[in-house]
Design an enzyme around this catalytic site. Structure first.
Site: not given
Length: 449
Positions: A383-384
């Site tokens: 999630c980056a």
């Protein structure tokens, strides 16, 4: 005549030598705290059962045993908060408000800061995003929780540079180029574990008339943070990463923006009065806490923070540093892997290591670690996505993350299994489906809850 050493002297010398050896080679660190998954045994392919190794705490950490015990203790008193006349309701209300004070103390909040309970860090930052009266500047290395909420407003993204110093210079240039209301940054990267200099970032933001918000989802479970001492204006964190996985989080910070913002949820508890043609909203934390709060999650957070304080900052730091050094030293010896870094000059990092393979799939590797060795890790882009895509050379990485329940044996088992899988490959056949890699034949029994 030859002088001989007395028995007493020889015993003393032997004891001294033993003590020196012991001090020179300390015992490998064991778990610092007892978590509810301590000693958990899981099945692996082929019918064996092994002790589970949890190296995925950066995603979600098990509850501290003390937290689980506290939840069991308060559950019989659970009732609706505020305005209830019964004894359980009064006790539940007191529990929530005491938890609010505990959170404020733990993060060094100022006397007039608000503590708003939310679902998690993502929820907290979405709340704050609706309250910012102007532009927001954000780094590209953020978790999506601190990258996506600002898209609805005037968001300006600064690409982090190869060094922390150069990154601060780039932020300085951007904040000087055009005024901004808020600089929002992570306290520590969930990809690399690298810790950012929050006090320097706060001073930089304030020098340009901006406020600073910190996504402390990764940092708070590992390090104490003080809003007042560091100059942080807003801080968000999740209970599920801080050993209280019961669905609650918090936003702490200055009241004026939050009092002027639209209520985060429209509903009961957030209002002073309601008519068909008007609503008078409350001020303070209640404005953004409509509906029945997650009493159990809030109580769990407060108990978790208290337990982290009891363990002590020095003990937590020493435990994590020893295990982090052990993990990175082992990865440095492993051929065929590269550890992902964001900054060349970052000298402080949490117990997180993300690696990529020279050859092969990290998804398959992660699946085999779990199915064949009972070791939980995480594969993907965490999630980056923008940050990972910039600093990595492969499509996905594999992340191992440590916590208060981790031990040297956990690290050693992971390193040994990693080396074996890289050298020889998995011992079983796997297939890749919509949800990732999985064994073609999975004989592991599933518990019935």
């Amino acid at each position: 005549m030859i002088a001989t050493e007395s028995t007493a002297a020889r015993t003393a010398r032997t004891s001294e030598s033993t003590a020196m050896m012991t001090s020179a080679a300390p015992e490998p660190p064991g778990p610092l705290a007892q978590l509810v998954d301590a000693g958990l045994e899981v099945p692996v392919l082929g019918g064996r059962v092994v002790r589970h190794v949890n190296l995925d705490t950066a995603a979600s950490a098990p509850a501290l045993a003390a937290v689980a015990a506290h939840v069991a203790e308060v559950l019989p008193f659970y009732a609706s908060v505020h305005r209830g006349t019964g004894y359980p309701s009064q006790q539940t209300t007191a529990l929530v408000e005491a938890a609010r004070a505990t959170v404020a103390r733990h993060v060094g909040a100022r006397d007039d800061d608000l503590v708003v309970f939310t679902r998690n860090t993502t929820d907290a930052l979405n709340l704050l995003a609706a309250a910012v009266p102007g532009d927001t500047v954000v780094l590209d290395l953020e978790h999506h929780a601190n990258l996506l909420p600002w898209r609805e407003g005037a968001r300006r993204v600064v690409v982090a540079q190869p060094t922390i110093d150069a990154t601060l210079d780039a932020l300085d240039v951007e904040l000087a180029r055009c005024p901004a209301a808020l600089l929002t940054v992570t306290g520590a990267s969930n990809v690399t574990g690298e810790v950012l200099p929050i006090d320097r970032l706060a001073a930089l933001a304030h020098a340009h008339g901006a406020r600073i918000a910190v996504d402390a989802a990764q940092l708070l479970p590992h390090r104490r943070v003080s809003l007042e001492a560091s100059g942080i204006d807003y801080l968000a964190f999740s209970g599920h990463k801080a050993y209280a996985p019961f669905g609650s989080g918090a936003l702490i910070g200055r009241a004026d923006w939050l009092d002027a913002a639209p209520a985060h949820l429209a509903g009961g508890g957030a209002v002073e009065s309601v008519a068909l043609d008007r609503v008078a909203w409350k001020q303070g934390a209640a404005r953004h806490e409509a509906g029945t709060p997650n009493v159990i999650g809030i109580a769990a957070i407060a108990r978790a923070l208290g337990e982290l304080e009891r363990l002590g900052d020095d003990a937590r730091d020493a435990h994590e540093r020893a295990l982090t050094e052990r993990l990175h030293a082992g990865l440095a010896r492993q051929r065929g892997v590269r550890v992902v870094r964001g900054f060349d000059d970052a000298d402080d990092r949490l117990g997180i290591a993300t690696l990529e393979l020279e050859r092969g799939s990290v998804g398959l590797l992660a699946a085999a670690l779990g199915a064949e060795h009972g070791i939980s890790v995480r594969a993907g882009r965490f999630c980056a996505h923008p940050f990972f895509d910039r600093v990595a050379t492969r499509a996905n990485g594999l992340r191992a993350s440590l916590g208060a329940g981790s031990s040297a044996d956990d690290v050693d088992r992971f390193l040994a299994a990693l080396a074996r899988l890289i050298a020889d490959g998995p011992a079983h056949a796997y297939d890749r489906g919509p949800e990732g890699w999985h064994p073609l034949v999975d004989d592991r029994p599933r518990p019935v809850f």
